[in-house]
Motif scaffolding. Structure first.
Motif, PDB file in Angstrom:
ATOM      1  N   PHE A   1       7.686  17.603 -32.682  1.00 43.08           N
ATOM      2  CA  PHE A   1       7.928  16.659 -31.592  1.00 43.08           C
ATOM      3  C   PHE A   1       8.196  17.362 -30.265  1.00 43.08           C
ATOM      4  O   PHE A   1       8.088  16.736 -29.210  1.00 43.08           O
ATOM      5  N   ASP A   2       8.550  18.640 -30.300  1.00 44.89           N
ATOM      6  CA  ASP A   2       8.675  19.380 -29.048  1.00 44.89           C
ATOM      7  C   ASP A   2       7.354  19.303 -28.284  1.00 44.89           C
ATOM      8  O   ASP A   2       7.329  19.424 -27.068  1.00 44.89           O
ATOM      9  N   ASP A   3       6.297  19.125 -29.029  1.00 43.13           N
ATOM     10  CA  ASP A   3       4.946  19.025 -28.480  1.00 43.13           C
ATOM     11  C   ASP A   3       4.390  17.615 -28.698  1.00 43.13           C
ATOM     12  O   ASP A   3       3.222  17.442 -29.021  1.00 43.13           O
ATOM     13  N   HIS A   4       5.252  16.617 -28.529  1.00 44.49           N
ATOM     14  CA  HIS A   4       4.887  15.234 -28.851  1.00 44.49           C
ATOM     15  C   HIS A   4       3.662  14.725 -28.103  1.00 44.49           C
ATOM     16  O   HIS A   4       2.930  13.886 -28.611  1.00 44.49           O
ATOM     17  N   LYS A   5       3.413  15.231 -26.924  1.00 49.01           N
ATOM     18  CA  LYS A   5       2.247  14.767 -26.161  1.00 49.01           C
ATOM     19  C   LYS A   5       0.949  15.091 -26.891  1.00 49.01           C
ATOM     20  O   LYS A   5       0.012  14.297 -26.873  1.00 49.01           O
ATOM     21  N   ARG A   6       0.889  16.237 -27.543  1.00 48.29           N
ATOM     22  CA  ARG A   6      -0.321  16.602 -28.293  1.00 48.29           C
ATOM     23  C   ARG A   6      -0.546  15.636 -29.456  1.00 48.29           C
ATOM     24  O   ARG A   6      -1.685  15.280 -29.763  1.00 48.29           O
ATOM     25  N   ILE A   7       0.541  15.205 -30.096  1.00 45.27           N
ATOM     26  CA  ILE A   7       0.425  14.240 -31.191  1.00 45.27           C
ATOM     27  C   ILE A   7      -0.147  12.928 -30.661  1.00 45.27           C
ATOM     28  O   ILE A   7      -1.069  12.353 -31.235  1.00 45.27           O
ATOM     29  N   VAL A   8       0.404  12.456 -29.559  1.00 43.12           N
ATOM     30  CA  VAL A   8      -0.050  11.197 -28.968  1.00 43.12           C
ATOM     31  C   VAL A   8      -1.507  11.308 -28.527  1.00 43.12           C
ATOM     32  O   VAL A   8      -2.311  10.396 -28.764  1.00 43.12           O
ATOM     33  N   ILE A   9      -1.854  12.415 -27.911  1.00 39.22           N
ATOM     34  CA  ILE A   9      -3.243  12.612 -27.473  1.00 39.22           C
ATOM     35  C   ILE A   9      -4.178  12.554 -28.671  1.00 39.22           C
ATOM     36  O   ILE A   9      -5.197  11.852 -28.649  1.00 39.22           O
ATOM     37  N   LEU A  10      -3.850  13.274 -29.721  1.00 41.11           N
ATOM     38  CA  LEU A  10      -4.705  13.293 -30.902  1.00 41.11           C
ATOM     39  C   LEU A  10      -4.821  11.911 -31.537  1.00 41.11           C
ATOM     40  O   LEU A  10      -5.922  11.458 -31.860  1.00 41.11           O
ATOM     41  N   MET A  11      -3.725  11.240 -31.709  1.00 36.02           N
ATOM     42  CA  MET A  11      -3.723   9.985 -32.455  1.00 36.02           C
ATOM     43  C   MET A  11      -4.171   8.777 -31.642  1.00 36.02           C
ATOM     44  O   MET A  11      -4.776   7.864 -32.188  1.00 36.02           O
ATOM     45  N   ASP A  12      -3.874   8.764 -30.350  1.00 35.28           N
ATOM     46  CA  ASP A  12      -4.130   7.568 -29.539  1.00 35.28           C
ATOM     47  C   ASP A  12      -5.208   7.737 -28.477  1.00 35.28           C
ATOM     48  O   ASP A  12      -5.690   6.745 -27.939  1.00 35.28           O
ATOM     49  N   LYS A  13      -5.555   8.965 -28.139  1.00 31.89           N
ATOM     50  CA  LYS A  13      -6.392   9.169 -26.959  1.00 31.89           C
ATOM     51  C   LYS A  13      -7.623  10.027 -27.237  1.00 31.89           C
ATOM     52  O   LYS A  13      -8.144  10.682 -26.353  1.00 31.89           O
ATOM     53  N   SER A  14      -8.088  10.012 -28.475  1.00 32.42           N
ATOM     54  CA  SER A  14      -9.191  10.899 -28.854  1.00 32.42           C
ATOM     55  C   SER A  14     -10.512  10.179 -29.074  1.00 32.42           C
ATOM     56  O   SER A  14     -11.466  10.783 -29.570  1.00 32.42           O
ATOM     57  N   LYS A  15     -10.612   8.917 -28.701  1.00 33.51           N
ATOM     58  CA  LYS A  15     -11.877   8.195 -28.859  1.00 33.51           C
ATOM     59  C   LYS A  15     -12.981   8.940 -28.107  1.00 33.51           C
ATOM     60  O   LYS A  15     -12.792   9.388 -26.989  1.00 33.51           O
ATOM     61  N   GLY A  16     -14.126   9.086 -28.782  1.00 38.03           N
ATOM     62  CA  GLY A  16     -15.248   9.797 -28.177  1.00 38.03           C
ATOM     63  C   GLY A  16     -15.286  11.270 -28.543  1.00 38.03           C
ATOM     64  O   GLY A  16     -16.135  12.009 -28.072  1.00 38.03           O
ATOM     65  N   THR A  17     -14.346  11.704 -29.407  1.00 36.79           N
ATOM     66  CA  THR A  17     -14.315  13.104 -29.849  1.00 36.79           C
ATOM     67  C   THR A  17     -14.457  13.154 -31.369  1.00 36.79           C
ATOM     68  O   THR A  17     -14.382  12.120 -32.047  1.00 36.79           O
ATOM     69  N   LYS A  18     -14.597  14.341 -31.889  1.00 40.38           N
ATOM     70  CA  LYS A  18     -14.647  14.509 -33.340  1.00 40.38           C
ATOM     71  C   LYS A  18     -13.307  14.184 -33.992  1.00 40.38           C
ATOM     72  O   LYS A  18     -13.213  14.083 -35.209  1.00 40.38           O
ATOM     73  N   HIS A  19     -12.286  13.979 -33.182  1.00 43.47           N
ATOM     74  CA  HIS A  19     -10.928  13.705 -33.674  1.00 43.47           C
ATOM     75  C   HIS A  19     -10.575  12.219 -33.667  1.00 43.47           C
ATOM     76  O   HIS A  19      -9.450  11.863 -33.986  1.00 43.47           O
ATOM     77  N   GLU A  20     -11.513  11.351 -33.336  1.00 41.06           N
ATOM     78  CA  GLU A  20     -11.155   9.948 -33.134  1.00 41.06           C
ATOM     79  C   GLU A  20     -10.644   9.245 -34.395  1.00 41.06           C
ATOM     80  O   GLU A  20     -10.047   8.183 -34.307  1.00 41.06           O
TER      81      GLU A  20
END
Length: 189
Positions: A97-116
């Motif tokens: 969670f120290d890096d919580h923004k990366r979690i949010v980016i991956l889970m909520d903001k990755s549409k259009g990537t191989k991570h969606e």
């Protein structure tokens, strides 16, 4: 000396992209905007990253690996699931969670990537974890839909903590409440 400058520029690009992807998402953030936030010409961004997808990958690639490692370490413990979570999972998630923004980016903001589909992948990883834990301590088999529901709810709890992150102490308190609510129910099975 030049190597230090190169690393500093790479870090500025990374930091700017982290902010841009967090504020918007992969599809909405632009390389021009990232360059502007980094204070460099857009062409220089392409000297470090082939394209926006490569930059996005660098930001999010290890998040699921980190979570999987936490779960595997927890599975090696022999206590009750709630005790194992307190012993291993809680502290490891707090570090994540120290890096919580990366979690949010991956889970909520990755549409259009191989991570969606990362959220679905995380639910599957947690389902496997639950099945492993149940096989160690439960005499009865549970329907896969039930395990999926548990995994989905736990995943969403973790993501909500990341989305609304305020501080490490706040996250610790929220994890403690989730642990109590979630595992007291699981321990009853």
């Amino acid at each position: 000396m030049a190597q230090v400058l190169k690393e500093e520029i790479r870090q500025r690009i990374y930091d700017a992209a982290l902010v841009a992807f967090y504020e918007k998402d992969f599809l909405s953030a632009t390389m021009k905007e990232i360059a502007l936030k980094a204070g460099i010409p857009v062409g220089l961004v392409y000297s470090y990253y082939k394209n926006k997808a490569a930059l996005f990958d660098e930001i999010v690639d290890t998040v699921l690996i980190d979570i999987t490692g936490i779960l595997r370490e927890e599975e090696r413990e022999t206590g009750k699931p709630s005790d194992n979570f307190e012993k291993v999972g809680e502290g490891a998630l707090l570090k994540l969670f120290d890096d919580h923004k990366r979690i949010v980016i991956l889970m909520d903001k990755s549409k259009g990537t191989k991570h969606e589909h990362a959220r679905d992948e995380l639910v599957e990883i947690i389902e496997q974890h639950i099945e492993t834990s149940f096989s160690k301590r439960c005499q009865q088999d549970y329907e896969s839909a039930f395990i999926h529901i548990l995994a989905s709810n736990f995943t969403e709890s973790i993501l909500e903590i990341a989305r609304h992150y305020k501080s490490k102490e706040w996250a610790r308190h929220m994890l403690s409440l989730v642990n109590k609510a979630y595992f007291e129910g699981v321990n009853a099975l």
